[in-house]
Design a protein around this motif. Sequence first.
Motif, PDB file in Angstrom:
ATOM      1  N   THR A   1       2.377   0.636 -16.152  1.00  0.00           N
ATOM      2  CA  THR A   1       1.280   0.071 -16.924  1.00  0.00           C
ATOM      3  C   THR A   1       0.899   1.109 -17.964  1.00  0.00           C
ATOM      4  O   THR A   1       0.681   2.278 -17.633  1.00  0.00           O
ATOM      5  CB  THR A   1       0.067  -0.239 -16.015  1.00  0.00           C
ATOM      6  OG1 THR A   1       0.466  -1.209 -15.049  1.00  0.00           O
ATOM      7  CG2 THR A   1      -1.102  -0.763 -16.820  1.00  0.00           C
TER       8      THR A   1
ATOM      9  N   PHE B   1      -0.135   0.008  -0.373  1.00  0.00           N
ATOM     10  CA  PHE B   1       0.467  -0.715  -1.488  1.00  0.00           C
ATOM     11  C   PHE B   1       0.596  -2.185  -1.113  1.00  0.00           C
ATOM     12  O   PHE B   1       1.168  -2.519  -0.087  1.00  0.00           O
ATOM     13  CB  PHE B   1       1.854  -0.139  -1.806  1.00  0.00           C
ATOM     14  CG  PHE B   1       2.617  -0.929  -2.825  1.00  0.00           C
ATOM     15  CD1 PHE B   1       2.252  -0.935  -4.155  1.00  0.00           C
ATOM     16  CD2 PHE B   1       3.724  -1.669  -2.435  1.00  0.00           C
ATOM     17  CE1 PHE B   1       2.962  -1.666  -5.086  1.00  0.00           C
ATOM     18  CE2 PHE B   1       4.444  -2.416  -3.369  1.00  0.00           C
ATOM     19  CZ  PHE B   1       4.056  -2.395  -4.697  1.00  0.00           C
ATOM     20  N   VAL B   2       0.007  -3.060  -1.937  1.00  0.00           N
ATOM     21  CA  VAL B   2       0.041  -4.495  -1.683  1.00  0.00           C
ATOM     22  C   VAL B   2       0.413  -5.176  -2.975  1.00  0.00           C
ATOM     23  O   VAL B   2      -0.113  -4.858  -4.032  1.00  0.00           O
ATOM     24  CB  VAL B   2      -1.343  -5.004  -1.203  1.00  0.00           C
ATOM     25  CG1 VAL B   2      -1.302  -6.498  -0.979  1.00  0.00           C
ATOM     26  CG2 VAL B   2      -1.811  -4.282   0.038  1.00  0.00           C
ATOM     27  N   ARG B   3       1.329  -6.145  -2.903  1.00  0.00           N
ATOM     28  CA  ARG B   3       1.688  -6.932  -4.080  1.00  0.00           C
ATOM     29  C   ARG B   3       1.440  -8.397  -3.765  1.00  0.00           C
ATOM     30  O   ARG B   3       1.888  -8.912  -2.752  1.00  0.00           O
ATOM     31  CB  ARG B   3       3.170  -6.723  -4.427  1.00  0.00           C
ATOM     32  CG  ARG B   3       3.543  -7.409  -5.707  1.00  0.00           C
ATOM     33  CD  ARG B   3       4.967  -7.181  -6.067  1.00  0.00           C
ATOM     34  NE  ARG B   3       5.151  -5.758  -6.312  1.00  0.00           N
ATOM     35  CZ  ARG B   3       6.310  -5.237  -6.712  1.00  0.00           C
ATOM     36  NH1 ARG B   3       7.353  -5.994  -6.891  1.00  0.00           N
ATOM     37  NH2 ARG B   3       6.418  -3.956  -6.911  1.00  0.00           N
ATOM     38  N   PHE B   4       0.705  -9.077  -4.631  1.00  0.00           N
ATOM     39  CA  PHE B   4       0.387 -10.484  -4.439  1.00  0.00           C
ATOM     40  C   PHE B   4       1.196 -11.331  -5.386  1.00  0.00           C
ATOM     41  O   PHE B   4       1.487 -10.989  -6.465  1.00  0.00           O
ATOM     42  CB  PHE B   4      -1.098 -10.767  -4.663  1.00  0.00           C
ATOM     43  CG  PHE B   4      -1.963 -10.065  -3.653  1.00  0.00           C
ATOM     44  CD1 PHE B   4      -2.034 -10.505  -2.349  1.00  0.00           C
ATOM     45  CD2 PHE B   4      -2.699  -8.960  -4.024  1.00  0.00           C
ATOM     46  CE1 PHE B   4      -2.848  -9.864  -1.436  1.00  0.00           C
ATOM     47  CE2 PHE B   4      -3.517  -8.308  -3.101  1.00  0.00           C
ATOM     48  CZ  PHE B   4      -3.583  -8.755  -1.805  1.00  0.00           C
TER      49      PHE B   4
ATOM     50  N   ARG C   1       8.683   0.308 -13.215  1.00  0.00           N
ATOM     51  CA  ARG C   1       7.601  -0.509 -13.751  1.00  0.00           C
ATOM     52  C   ARG C   1       6.411   0.387 -14.027  1.00  0.00           C
ATOM     53  O   ARG C   1       6.064   1.238 -13.205  1.00  0.00           O
ATOM     54  CB  ARG C   1       7.232  -1.585 -12.750  1.00  0.00           C
ATOM     55  CG  ARG C   1       8.394  -2.537 -12.493  1.00  0.00           C
ATOM     56  CD  ARG C   1       8.089  -3.512 -11.431  1.00  0.00           C
ATOM     57  NE  ARG C   1       7.014  -4.402 -11.891  1.00  0.00           N
ATOM     58  CZ  ARG C   1       6.630  -5.470 -11.252  1.00  0.00           C
ATOM     59  NH1 ARG C   1       7.200  -5.799 -10.116  1.00  0.00           N
ATOM     60  NH2 ARG C   1       5.663  -6.229 -11.718  1.00  0.00           N
TER      61      ARG C   1
END
Length: 108
Positions: free
Chosen positions: A28, A105-108, A26
């Motif tokens: 950006t 690292f945080v994914r919401f 993934r």
Amino acid sequence: MKLIVAIVQDKDSQHLEANLVKNNFRATKLPSTGGFLKAGNCTFLIGVEEEKVDDVLAVIKKTSHTRSQYVTPTFLMPEAASSMADPVEVQVGGATCFILPVDKFVRF
């Protein structure tokens, strides 16, 4: 986790984006100008596990090409402006990559 910041020539960006997706990475994509590769760049931000860094770099290397281009050198001294220099061949493109550690690292 690592964050790979890859600056590539715009001509290679769509092919690189497709290959990253094909390999389940993934990214950006940010269009940019100036910087390391001059006009027409794209900057990719790619977050990956540390053991996958070499795989991502292999995809970037495979899809980012160096090209020859002729440019006319410019002089900074006004008295040199009257003599026109011959164009010189330079290499442009390729990729410039930075690999940065990710503190959290945080994914919401």
